[in-house]
Motif scaffolding. Structure first.
Motif, PDB file in Angstrom:
ATOM      1  N   TYR A  32      -1.271  16.085   6.851  1.00 19.47           N
ATOM      2  CA  TYR A  32      -1.252  14.758   7.440  1.00 19.47           C
ATOM      3  C   TYR A  32      -0.365  13.812   6.647  1.00 19.47           C
ATOM      4  CZ  TYR A  32      -4.761  13.492   3.874  1.00 19.47           C
ATOM      5  OH  TYR A  32      -5.426  13.276   2.693  1.00 19.47           O
ATOM      6  N   ALA A  33       0.104  12.786   7.326  1.00 18.61           N
ATOM      7  CA  ALA A  33       0.806  11.656   6.714  1.00 18.61           C
ATOM      8  C   ALA A  33       0.074  10.403   7.147  1.00 18.61           C
ATOM      9  CB  ALA A  33       2.262  11.600   7.162  1.00 18.61           C
ATOM     10  N   ALA A  34      -0.051   9.476   6.221  1.00 18.77           N
ATOM     11  CA  ALA A  34      -0.787   8.252   6.526  1.00 18.77           C
ATOM     12  C   ALA A  34      -0.093   7.049   5.919  1.00 18.77           C
ATOM     13  CB  ALA A  34      -2.211   8.355   5.984  1.00 18.77           C
ATOM     14  N   SER A  35      -0.283   5.926   6.566  1.00 20.79           N
ATOM     15  CA  SER A  35       0.105   4.636   6.000  1.00 20.79           C
ATOM     16  C   SER A  35      -1.154   3.791   5.968  1.00 20.79           C
ATOM     17  CB  SER A  35       1.200   3.968   6.832  1.00 20.79           C
ATOM     18  OG  SER A  35       0.768   3.733   8.151  1.00 20.79           O
ATOM     19  N   GLY A  36      -1.255   3.006   4.913  1.00 25.98           N
ATOM     20  CA  GLY A  36      -2.420   2.151   4.768  1.00 25.98           C
ATOM     21  C   GLY A  36      -2.048   0.905   3.990  1.00 25.98           C
ATOM     22  N   PRO A  37      -3.014   0.051   3.744  1.00 25.44           N
ATOM     23  CA  PRO A  37      -2.731  -1.188   3.021  1.00 25.44           C
ATOM     24  C   PRO A  37      -2.159  -0.897   1.634  1.00 25.44           C
ATOM     25  CG  PRO A  37      -4.991  -1.167   3.838  1.00 25.44           C
ATOM     26  CD  PRO A  37      -4.427   0.188   4.077  1.00 25.44           C
ATOM     27  N   PHE A  38      -1.176  -1.687   1.240  1.00 18.84           N
ATOM     28  CA  PHE A  38      -0.635  -1.572  -0.110  1.00 18.84           C
ATOM     29  C   PHE A  38      -1.556  -2.291  -1.090  1.00 18.84           C
ATOM     30  CE2 PHE A  38       2.133  -3.484  -3.422  1.00 18.84           C
ATOM     31  CZ  PHE A  38       2.351  -2.328  -4.144  1.00 18.84           C
ATOM     32  N   ARG A  39      -1.937  -3.490  -0.776  1.00 17.59           N
ATOM     33  CA  ARG A  39      -2.901  -4.266  -1.565  1.00 17.59           C
ATOM     34  C   ARG A  39      -3.742  -5.064  -0.579  1.00 17.59           C
ATOM     35  NH1 ARG A  39      -1.205  -5.715  -7.120  1.00 17.59           N
ATOM     36  NH2 ARG A  39      -3.341  -6.439  -7.173  1.00 17.59           N
ATOM     37  N   ASP A  40      -4.879  -5.540  -1.014  1.00 23.73           N
ATOM     38  CA  ASP A  40      -5.813  -6.226  -0.127  1.00 23.73           C
ATOM     39  C   ASP A  40      -5.402  -7.644   0.262  1.00 23.73           C
ATOM     40  OD1 ASP A  40      -7.537  -4.099   0.097  1.00 23.73           O
ATOM     41  OD2 ASP A  40      -8.783  -4.737  -1.581  1.00 23.73           O
ATOM     42  N   LYS A  41      -4.607  -8.298  -0.527  1.00 23.34           N
ATOM     43  CA  LYS A  41      -4.285  -9.699  -0.249  1.00 23.34           C
ATOM     44  C   LYS A  41      -3.373  -9.825   0.975  1.00 23.34           C
ATOM     45  CE  LYS A  41      -5.161 -11.217  -4.925  1.00 23.34           C
ATOM     46  NZ  LYS A  41      -6.089 -10.187  -5.157  1.00 23.34           N
ATOM     47  N   ARG A  42      -3.588 -10.864   1.753  1.00 23.72           N
ATOM     48  CA  ARG A  42      -2.927 -11.007   3.042  1.00 23.72           C
ATOM     49  C   ARG A  42      -1.403 -11.050   2.955  1.00 23.72           C
ATOM     50  NH1 ARG A  42      -3.684 -15.196   7.788  1.00 23.72           N
ATOM     51  NH2 ARG A  42      -2.482 -14.029   9.318  1.00 23.72           N
ATOM     52  N   ALA A  43      -0.843 -11.619   1.894  1.00 22.93           N
ATOM     53  CA  ALA A  43       0.613 -11.706   1.776  1.00 22.93           C
ATOM     54  C   ALA A  43       1.262 -10.320   1.724  1.00 22.93           C
ATOM     55  CB  ALA A  43       1.010 -12.516   0.544  1.00 22.93           C
ATOM     56  N   TYR A  44       0.471  -9.299   1.401  1.00 19.75           N
ATOM     57  CA  TYR A  44       0.989  -7.927   1.346  1.00 19.75           C
ATOM     58  C   TYR A  44       0.898  -7.196   2.690  1.00 19.75           C
ATOM     59  CZ  TYR A  44       0.745  -8.061  -3.818  1.00 19.75           C
ATOM     60  OH  TYR A  44       0.909  -8.347  -5.140  1.00 19.75           O
ATOM     61  N   GLU A  45       0.420  -7.849   3.727  1.00 15.46           N
ATOM     62  CA  GLU A  45       0.100  -7.126   4.959  1.00 15.46           C
ATOM     63  C   GLU A  45       1.286  -6.409   5.601  1.00 15.46           C
ATOM     64  OE1 GLU A  45       0.167 -10.912   8.080  1.00 15.46           O
ATOM     65  OE2 GLU A  45      -1.675  -9.799   7.781  1.00 15.46           O
ATOM     66  N   THR A  46       2.515  -6.831   5.348  1.00 11.32           N
ATOM     67  CA  THR A  46       3.666  -6.133   5.933  1.00 11.32           C
ATOM     68  C   THR A  46       4.206  -5.027   5.020  1.00 11.32           C
ATOM     69  OG1 THR A  46       5.247  -7.755   5.096  1.00 11.32           O
ATOM     70  CG2 THR A  46       4.337  -8.129   7.325  1.00 11.32           C
ATOM     71  N   SER A  47       3.501  -4.755   3.947  1.00  8.50           N
ATOM     72  CA  SER A  47       3.822  -3.625   3.070  1.00  8.50           C
ATOM     73  C   SER A  47       2.732  -2.578   3.238  1.00  8.50           C
ATOM     74  CB  SER A  47       3.862  -4.073   1.604  1.00  8.50           C
ATOM     75  OG  SER A  47       4.914  -4.997   1.402  1.00  8.50           O
ATOM     76  N   VAL A  48       3.129  -1.307   3.256  1.00  9.48           N
ATOM     77  CA  VAL A  48       2.162  -0.221   3.387  1.00  9.48           C
ATOM     78  C   VAL A  48       2.362   0.779   2.260  1.00  9.48           C
ATOM     79  CG1 VAL A  48       1.943  -0.428   5.900  1.00  9.48           C
ATOM     80  CG2 VAL A  48       3.638   1.154   4.939  1.00  9.48           C
ATOM     81  N   GLU A  49       1.306   1.493   1.953  1.00 12.80           N
ATOM     82  CA  GLU A  49       1.404   2.636   1.047  1.00 12.80           C
ATOM     83  C   GLU A  49       1.319   3.891   1.909  1.00 12.80           C
ATOM     84  OE1 GLU A  49      -0.641   4.596  -2.930  1.00 12.80           O
ATOM     85  OE2 GLU A  49      -1.242   2.592  -2.293  1.00 12.80           O
ATOM     86  N   THR A  50       2.206   4.825   1.663  1.00 14.76           N
ATOM     87  CA  THR A  50       2.244   6.044   2.462  1.00 14.76           C
ATOM     88  C   THR A  50       1.931   7.262   1.598  1.00 14.76           C
ATOM     89  OG1 THR A  50       4.625   6.386   2.102  1.00 14.76           O
ATOM     90  CG2 THR A  50       3.968   5.089   4.030  1.00 14.76           C
ATOM     91  N   SER A  51       1.470   8.305   2.263  1.00 15.27           N
ATOM     92  CA  SER A  51       1.193   9.560   1.561  1.00 15.27           C
ATOM     93  C   SER A  51       1.264  10.719   2.541  1.00 15.27           C
ATOM     94  CB  SER A  51      -0.189   9.522   0.894  1.00 15.27           C
ATOM     95  OG  SER A  51      -1.197   9.310   1.861  1.00 15.27           O
ATOM     96  N   VAL A  52       1.487  11.893   1.973  1.00 12.58           N
ATOM     97  CA  VAL A  52       1.510  13.139   2.733  1.00 12.58           C
ATOM     98  C   VAL A  52       0.681  14.154   1.959  1.00 12.58           C
ATOM     99  CG1 VAL A  52       2.929  15.070   3.516  1.00 12.58           C
ATOM    100  CG2 VAL A  52       3.813  12.765   3.698  1.00 12.58           C
ATOM    101  N   TYR A  53      -0.192  14.857   2.660  1.00 14.00           N
ATOM    102  CA  TYR A  53      -0.972  15.951   2.072  1.00 14.00           C
ATOM    103  C   TYR A  53      -0.894  17.145   3.009  1.00 14.00           C
ATOM    104  CZ  TYR A  53      -3.077  12.823  -1.363  1.00 14.00           C
ATOM    105  OH  TYR A  53      -3.277  11.963  -2.406  1.00 14.00           O
ATOM    106  N   LEU A  54      -0.649  18.309   2.434  1.00 16.89           N
ATOM    107  CA  LEU A  54      -0.570  19.541   3.221  1.00 16.89           C
ATOM    108  C   LEU A  54      -1.599  20.542   2.730  1.00 16.89           C
ATOM    109  CD1 LEU A  54       3.307  20.052   3.241  1.00 16.89           C
ATOM    110  CD2 LEU A  54       1.893  19.055   5.058  1.00 16.89           C
ATOM    111  N   ALA A  55      -2.122  21.330   3.655  1.00 13.89           N
ATOM    112  CA  ALA A  55      -2.994  22.441   3.257  1.00 13.89           C
ATOM    113  C   ALA A  55      -2.183  23.342   2.318  1.00 13.89           C
ATOM    114  CB  ALA A  55      -3.455  23.223   4.488  1.00 13.89           C
ATOM    115  N   PRO A  56      -2.808  23.909   1.297  1.00 14.15           N
ATOM    116  CA  PRO A  56      -2.044  24.690   0.313  1.00 14.15           C
ATOM    117  C   PRO A  56      -1.240  25.837   0.922  1.00 14.15           C
ATOM    118  CG  PRO A  56      -4.406  24.761  -0.164  1.00 14.15           C
ATOM    119  CD  PRO A  56      -4.222  23.829   0.980  1.00 14.15           C
ATOM    120  N   HIS A  57      -1.734  26.447   1.986  1.00 10.16           N
ATOM    121  CA  HIS A  57      -1.014  27.553   2.617  1.00 10.16           C
ATOM    122  C   HIS A  57       0.118  27.072   3.528  1.00 10.16           C
ATOM    123  CE1 HIS A  57      -3.923  26.373   5.716  1.00 10.16           C
ATOM    124  NE2 HIS A  57      -3.045  26.867   6.588  1.00 10.16           N
ATOM    125  N   ALA A  58       0.237  25.753   3.724  1.00 12.23           N
ATOM    126  CA  ALA A  58       1.229  25.211   4.657  1.00 12.23           C
ATOM    127  C   ALA A  58       2.422  24.558   3.951  1.00 12.23           C
ATOM    128  CB  ALA A  58       0.561  24.210   5.589  1.00 12.23           C
TER     129      ALA A  58
END
Length: 171
Positions: A73-99
């Motif tokens: 999966y790939a996901a985007s989520g909040p970068f920080r909780d404060k409202r001024a950061y709302e247009t910034s996201v933190e992204t990540s990717v995780y794969l099953a070890p066999h994939a």
């Protein structure tokens, strides 16, 4: 969307994926310093994370699947909780070890950034525990550039780990 090279399909994450998503994530919790969670998480504990993401908007979750099995999966989520950061996201990717090694990380990121292109997102950030050459190559391929290194910021497996912070301009 099905990719002819990998054979995997990409779609928005759903509540029914929660157990498989948790299993993939827990592999990294138990066996690697890639995430700084120390103890495995339960599907119940991950439910709020999943529910905070949707098929549209700034915070999304996309899964790669093949023959009905979630491969990553790939996901985007909040970068920080404060409202001024709302247009910034933190992204990540995780794969099953066999994939890993099949191009699924790139496929997922490609789909995620395509989806975010129509949203009010200004910057994407990623924290990459070091060393992790594969993740650094993936992020650089998608236009992330290094913006800082937090030295010895997390302790896991009795070792202090550095985290490289990367930034991608979306607008």
């Amino acid at each position: 969307m099905r990719d002819s090279t990998t054979g995997a399909g990409i779609r928005p994450g759903q509540a029914g994926d929660l157990d498989e998503l948790t299993e993939i994530y827990n592999h990294y919790v138990i066996h690697t310093p890639i995430t700084f969670d120390i103890e495995p998480v339960t599907a119940g504990a991950r439910r709020a994370w999943l529910e905070a993401r949707s098929a549209t908007g700034r915070h999304q979750l996309l899964v790669a699947e093949e023959a009905g099995k979630v491969l990553g999966y790939a996901a985007s989520g909040p970068f920080r909780d404060k409202r001024a950061y709302e247009t910034s996201v933190e992204t990540s990717v995780y794969l099953a070890p066999h994939a890993t090694g099949r191009g699924l990380g790139a496929l997922l990121y490609d789909a995620l950034f395509d989806a975010l292109a129509g949203e009010d997102v200004h910057r994407a950030y990623a924290g990459v525990t070091q060393p992790n050459a594969a993740s650094m190559r993936l992020h650089e391929r998608f236009g992330f550039r290094p913006v800082g290194l937090f030295e010895g910021v997390g302790r896991k497996f009795g070792t202090y780990w550095d985290v490289a912070w990367l930034e991608k301009r979306l607008v």
